[in-house]
Each structure stands twice: as structure tokens, then as C-alpha cells.
Design a protein around this motif. Sequence first.
Motif, short mmCIF file in Angstrom:
data_model
loop_
_atom_site.label_atom_id
_atom_site.label_comp_id
_atom_site.label_asym_id
_atom_site.label_seq_id
_atom_site.Cartn_x
_atom_site.Cartn_y
_atom_site.Cartn_z
N GLY A 44 -38.32 14.52 -12.03
CA GLY A 44 -39.71 14.11 -11.86
C GLY A 44 -40.70 15.26 -11.70
O GLY A 44 -41.86 15.12 -12.05
N SER A 45 -40.22 16.40 -11.23
CA SER A 45 -41.16 17.51 -11.05
C SER A 45 -41.52 18.16 -12.38
O SER A 45 -42.45 18.95 -12.46
CB SER A 45 -40.59 18.55 -10.08
OG SER A 45 -39.51 19.22 -10.69
N LYS A 46 -40.79 17.81 -13.43
CA LYS A 46 -41.14 18.33 -14.77
C LYS A 46 -42.22 17.43 -15.37
O LYS A 46 -42.00 16.75 -16.38
CB LYS A 46 -39.90 18.34 -15.68
CG LYS A 46 -38.76 19.20 -15.15
CD LYS A 46 -39.05 20.66 -15.40
CE LYS A 46 -38.08 21.54 -14.63
NZ LYS A 46 -38.64 22.87 -14.38
N VAL A 47 -43.37 17.43 -14.72
CA VAL A 47 -44.39 16.44 -15.09
C VAL A 47 -44.88 16.58 -16.52
O VAL A 47 -45.39 15.63 -17.10
CB VAL A 47 -45.61 16.49 -14.15
CG1 VAL A 47 -45.32 15.76 -12.88
CG2 VAL A 47 -46.04 17.90 -13.89
N PHE A 48 -44.73 17.77 -17.10
CA PHE A 48 -45.25 17.94 -18.46
C PHE A 48 -44.22 17.59 -19.53
O PHE A 48 -44.57 17.40 -20.68
CB PHE A 48 -45.78 19.36 -18.65
CG PHE A 48 -46.93 19.66 -17.73
CD1 PHE A 48 -48.20 19.15 -17.98
CD2 PHE A 48 -46.74 20.42 -16.59
CE1 PHE A 48 -49.25 19.41 -17.12
CE2 PHE A 48 -47.79 20.68 -15.72
CZ PHE A 48 -49.05 20.18 -15.98
N PRO B 173 -39.97 7.35 -11.08
CA PRO B 173 -40.90 6.22 -10.99
C PRO B 173 -41.57 5.96 -12.34
O PRO B 173 -42.32 5.01 -12.49
CB PRO B 173 -41.94 6.71 -9.98
CG PRO B 173 -41.49 8.06 -9.54
CD PRO B 173 -40.52 8.58 -10.53
N ASN B 174 -41.28 6.81 -13.32
CA ASN B 174 -41.93 6.73 -14.63
C ASN B 174 -41.05 5.93 -15.61
O ASN B 174 -39.99 6.40 -16.01
CB ASN B 174 -42.17 8.17 -15.11
CG ASN B 174 -42.64 8.23 -16.56
OD1 ASN B 174 -42.85 7.20 -17.20
ND2 ASN B 174 -42.78 9.44 -17.06
#
Lengths: 266, 212
Positions: free
Chosen positions: A47-51, A77-78
Motif C-alpha cells: 500500500g505504501s507504493k501509492v504510485f 484498501p484499494n
Amino acid sequence: MVIVGELINTSRKAISEAVDNKDAQYIQQVAREQAEAGADFIDVNCGSKVFNEVESMRWLVSTIQQAVQTPLCIDSPNPEALEAGLELIMHTVPMINSITDEGPRFEAVIPLVQKYKAKIVALCMDECGMPDTAADRMRVVGNLYVKLKAAGVDDDDLYFDPLVKPVSSVASAGAEVLDTIRLIREQYPQVHFMCGLSNVSYGLPNRKYLNRLFVAQTMAAGMDGYILNPTDQGMMGLICAAKTLLGQDEFCMGYLKAHRKGFYGE
Amino acid sequence: MSNFKELAAAVLEGDDENVQAITRQLINAGTAPLEIVNKGLLAGMDIVAPKFKAGEMFIPEVMMSAKALAEGMKLVKPLLSADDSADVSTFLMGTVKGDLHDIGKNLVVMIVESGGFNVVDLGIDVAPEQFVAAIKEHKPHIVGMCALLTTTMMGMKDTIELITEAGLRDSVKILVGGAPLYPEFAEKIGADGYCVDAVACKEMATAMVAKN
């Protein structure tokens, strides 16, 4: 008891770097270690790899499955990232972490649960935010349960996460979780539980003692699933011991096995 | 003048009753309100922050100190003159849209307040439009945003974009923080700084205001 191994999460620096460098060997090693340590599922969270979460999820799921056949817990959550991971699953039924009773999120995740016949972690959370009391949580649990049943989810595939907050800021946080577990057990005896335990000790020293005690306390209340580091032998030994004391360990075989593996050295 | 020292010690210990008592004594003795704030109350929090950073004090203790500080401030604030508060910098703080976690945000509010800032706490789940409206209303020097969830991190990018569109970007410094964040992310979305914790936030904010 279901243990989800939490180590493959890009919020951890080493994992984040391995994903950036496509270091398959390292990821596979972490997957193997968790499987060997007794993880029932291996969590996959980028999740921290938002890009580029979707692309990272695809790479992680393929990479892990080349090394182990342990079921995966696809954690985001995506909904797009969830689907990206789920469609690559090869071995047995996956777990999805997570769904909530927030309108759009529920609507987006539920078709994935149905399509992949996945086990689902349901967070006790809705549009009203993070619940404080057991009563707040039970209101959300009640609503979610009705909706999930209507969508065809079996009790046995349903894992409620009572949401653990830090006792350093909310003194009653631990007690409210224990009450919630008891109430869910009473009203929905067939469902399961899942929780990230270590939130409870955030902001305090000697966290591992609080975490281990809280495992024992929550297990006594009926908790049967945790997302944690399965290579932490102290914690795993304590869980084995708690099962034995709760009568969930026939002939104490699990406890004795843990003893022979040296889990109770100190 | 040892009363300042006692007041600072009472803040450090989180003893709100003692803080109130000493603050009242100082007020009654005619001590300048600004001195009570700077040499007593904030001096106490100045001991707390580094101890927290060094792992010698923990969140519940910091919250007790902050509560004690707030009790003292309540007594002194009405006595501060317009001149006293003229050069106090304003810090606008909120969690971004969709993020409902307030524990970290509350801690930042307390610590930054202890740095002598006037903190406007917008609360949780703050939409970009609300940030922009609040910037127009409060004219802060610094805007702080936090997120605990990976899903809401992008809310920071949206907020910075809207602040820029509104033509307000040059009037404020923007600091971001929260569990899933990392320095490259802060840079990529165009923030002025990434804060690893509440104390770092106070230190950065203080340095930024000093430069101006």
C-alpha cells in the motif's frame, strides 16, 4: 487458530527496497521463512507504493507463489490492487484484507469476495469513523454481518477485526476489544477473528511484553486469528501455550513440539 | 524567581493542579503573563520534547504534560496583550480527507502548541476545500497534514494541488507526516518537509518560522 504472516509489507524498509529493485530472491526468502515458521497465510501489502501499487502487487504475488504454496492474504484498501493480486492466485482460497461498512468500499470489495470465493477480513468501521466502545463496534458488526450474509459469505469465511487502538492514548482500548470479542463470540459463534495486535502497545516501552500478554488475554476471550510476525518464537511459543491452556491442543502435542523446537529458551 | 522553575517542573510532571496553583500565584504577584508562558509553561514542555524524542518519556506522559500546560495557558491567555500575541505564528493542522485517525494528529497539536505556535486544529477527515478555506481565514505560516492510511496519502497531493490552484502555495509552508509516509513521497507531492514524528514537526516548524 489462524496466523497471517505480516512481514511482506512495503512499509518495512527492506521489503520496499526489494520491491523497487525487483529482488525476487529476498521476497521469496521472507515468504519461505514465514511458511516454515507456521504462517497459515502470507500477507501481501504494498500500500505504501501509492504510485504503482497495482503493478507492485502483481509482481509480489507471482514472486511469492514461485517459492511457497501457502495461501496468500491480499492486503489493500484499494479494490484495484486487491483484484490485481487475486487474479494471479494459484494455490487454494485467498484471504482479502479488508472490507469495511463504508459505502463505496463495501460495494467495490464485495464482488471480489464473491468472484474469488475469498475469506474476508471485515474491519469494525463505517462512515462514522473509528469506534471507541464495544457498543460502537457491535453496531458496525451487526450491519456488516447482515450485508455479508446477504452477499453469500459463509460464517466460516468471515474474520472480524475488532480494531485495536493504542492504550497509550485511549486507556480503555484494550478492555473494549476484549468486550467486543466476547460479544461477537456470543452473537455469531461461527465467525472468526483477525487483528493486528501490536497497535495496542504503540507509544510505550517494552512493547513485546504488552503484545504477548494481549495475545493471551484476547485468546481467552475467544480470538482465533492474528496478523503478526510468525518468526518471533517467543510470541509463537506463547500462542502454543495459550492454546494448550484453553484446551485447544490435544495431548499438549503443540506445546511439547514448541518446547522441543526451543521456543521456551527464556 | 524560582517559581518559574517550579512551574516548568510541574508541567514536566503533568501535575495540572500544581500548574494551576503556581500560575495563579505568579499572576497574583504581578508577573508579566508572557514571562509566565515562556519561562514557566513552555520551558516545561521544552524539557518534555527532547525526553520524548530520546525515548525517556512516553506518549501517556507527554499527554499529561500537555494537559497540564493547557490548564496553565487557560489562566494566562486572557491576560496576554495584543502585542504579546502579535508575533506568534499560526500553525494549521488536520488529517486529510478520508483519514479518521486522531491520535497522532492530537499529539502533533500538543507538541507544536508547546513550541509557542497558535495551533488551529481542523480535526480529522479534512477536505482540500476546507484546508483552502482555513488558510484564507487564519492566514497560517505553516500547514500540517497527516495521514495514517496508505489510501489517504494521496489526499495530501490533492490538498497541495488545490492550495496551489487557489494561489496560496507561496504564502504557506506545508509539512506532512504519518505512519505510511516517507521523505521521497513528501518531496514528490511538493510538500516543504516530511516529519518523522511530532517533535520533528515542532522543530521543522520552528526553523521555518525563524527563517522568515
